[in-house]
Design a protein around this motif. Sequence first.
Motif, PDB file in Angstrom:
ATOM      1  N   SER A 180      39.433  52.320  35.390  1.00 42.17           N
ATOM      2  CA  SER A 180      39.683  52.996  34.108  1.00 42.17           C
ATOM      3  C   SER A 180      40.124  52.107  32.951  1.00 42.17           C
ATOM      4  N   ALA A 181      39.692  50.811  33.524  1.00 41.94           N
ATOM      5  CA  ALA A 181      40.299  49.873  32.527  1.00 41.94           C
ATOM      6  C   ALA A 181      39.265  48.887  32.099  1.00 41.94           C
ATOM      7  N   VAL A 182      39.504  48.265  30.768  1.00 43.72           N
ATOM      8  CA  VAL A 182      38.540  46.800  30.532  1.00 43.72           C
ATOM      9  C   VAL A 182      39.649  45.642  30.782  1.00 43.72           C
ATOM     10  N   LEU A 183      39.332  44.850  31.470  1.00 46.09           N
ATOM     11  CA  LEU A 183      39.819  43.521  31.716  1.00 46.09           C
ATOM     12  C   LEU A 183      39.548  42.468  30.675  1.00 46.09           C
ATOM     13  N   VAL A 184      40.442  41.748  30.514  1.00 46.97           N
ATOM     14  CA  VAL A 184      40.347  40.537  29.582  1.00 46.97           C
ATOM     15  C   VAL A 184      40.778  39.175  30.286  1.00 46.97           C
ATOM     16  N   ILE A 185      39.607  38.492  30.335  1.00 43.27           N
ATOM     17  CA  ILE A 185      39.523  37.082  31.020  1.00 43.27           C
ATOM     18  C   ILE A 185      39.827  35.792  30.175  1.00 43.27           C
ATOM     19  N   ASP A 186      40.690  35.146  30.152  1.00 43.33           N
ATOM     20  CA  ASP A 186      40.798  33.853  29.464  1.00 43.33           C
ATOM     21  C   ASP A 186      39.968  32.813  30.120  1.00 43.33           C
ATOM     22  N   THR A 187      38.835  32.384  29.645  1.00 44.01           N
ATOM     23  CA  THR A 187      37.556  31.633  30.148  1.00 44.01           C
ATOM     24  C   THR A 187      38.214  30.428  30.101  1.00 44.01           C
ATOM     25  N   ASP A 188      39.254  29.944  29.607  1.00 46.70           N
ATOM     26  CA  ASP A 188      40.041  28.427  29.874  1.00 46.70           C
ATOM     27  C   ASP A 188      40.591  28.455  31.112  1.00 46.70           C
ATOM     28  N   SER A 189      41.211  29.540  31.749  1.00 48.13           N
ATOM     29  CA  SER A 189      41.913  29.481  32.804  1.00 48.13           C
ATOM     30  C   SER A 189      41.121  30.420  34.160  1.00 48.13           C
ATOM     31  N   ASP A 190      40.096  31.009  33.531  1.00 47.54           N
ATOM     32  CA  ASP A 190      39.499  31.975  34.522  1.00 47.54           C
ATOM     33  C   ASP A 190      40.363  32.993  35.383  1.00 47.54           C
ATOM     34  N   LYS A 191      41.194  33.369  34.462  1.00 48.60           N
ATOM     35  CA  LYS A 191      42.318  34.422  34.974  1.00 48.60           C
ATOM     36  C   LYS A 191      42.199  35.804  34.091  1.00 48.60           C
ATOM     37  N   VAL A 192      42.495  36.802  34.593  1.00 48.60           N
ATOM     38  CA  VAL A 192      42.730  38.163  34.176  1.00 48.60           C
ATOM     39  C   VAL A 192      44.219  38.158  33.403  1.00 48.60           C
ATOM     40  N   VAL A 193      44.059  38.096  31.668  1.00 52.13           N
ATOM     41  CA  VAL A 193      45.445  37.910  31.281  1.00 52.13           C
ATOM     42  C   VAL A 193      46.000  39.252  30.705  1.00 52.13           C
ATOM     43  N   HIS A 194      45.043  40.437  30.788  1.00 47.45           N
ATOM     44  CA  HIS A 194      45.251  41.462  30.040  1.00 47.45           C
ATOM     45  C   HIS A 194      44.453  42.717  30.547  1.00 47.45           C
TER      46      HIS A 194
END
Length: 346
Positions: A180-194
Amino acid sequence: MLKHGYIFILLATLTACMEYGPRERETFEPGGAGGLFIVNEGNFTYGNATLSFYDPATNHVENDVFGRANGIRLGDVAQSITMHNGRVYIVVNNSGIIFVIDPETFRVTGTITGLQSPRYIHFLADDEAYVTDLYASRIAIVNPQTRAITGYVDTAPHRSTEQMVRHGRYVFTNSWSLGSAVLVIDTDSDKVVHTIEVGSQPTSMALDSRGKLWVLVDGGLEGSPAGRSTPSLVRIDAATLAIERRFEFAPDDRPTRLCLDGDMLYFLNRGVWRMNVNDDRLPLRAFIEDRETIYYGIAIDPATSEVYVADAIDYRQQGMVYRYSPDGELLDEFRVGIIPGGFCFR
């Protein structure tokens, strides 16, 4: 437990119905610029996915070009297709493989393997791409030049990831299956941040020129472990990550396959619908009416704004693709493979 004799009989029956092994390869001459690839999913576990190629200049279609050019089957469930740096990438979901082919000869130039259930590939750079997955709680990071997996983006507890769009340093991906979510990935760290909760089963996304992320939510199925919500079209500001607007459909609607052409949004909901990104309500009537069949895919030619609609018909026979003008006039129709769904313009 099955007896060995029963297994032998079963395998003999299956192999009598389905062709296995190498086939004679055909040679395709490089054609002119343009053209459209159509991936036909095929039936789950049947290994009958195919690739078609259509030339709008001549209204000519060639079917099963992958199998004919390479002498092998494409595999089980061709999920998506995209082009990058003069190569076409075909993601074959249930076979766990991505084929890389020459867009003119249709010959395989490489493969990406070691994937569980890949869905889409998104290129961050010439040497880095993300590959989403239906069942793994992680996104594979691959090097398209070496075709090796170099790492992963952990998406737990979200099991399923689908399409990807990029805005600045962030990649957005929708968790569709039981999500039920949209995941936000920081491409600098390759981590889901939000994470952004949008409703049950966000099926597809598009990013407009103003930096607004549009997410189509089908609402899920009654009795689903993920719950049920009102089908909706959600607008998110990609910079602030705030939900700005929610357009709600009727409870029994099943909107899917959102795509964008300039300022026009297109999606499927029995028929084909379109709306301007500046509209303040959902459209009242379909752009292309329902044929009482199964519209399964849609693409807009970026050069002409012509609309291509894939029709799965009954999920068993060869499907159809309809080509429409920007005004909705039917220009052509042609047979392709079983369950056409994905498109890629050459």
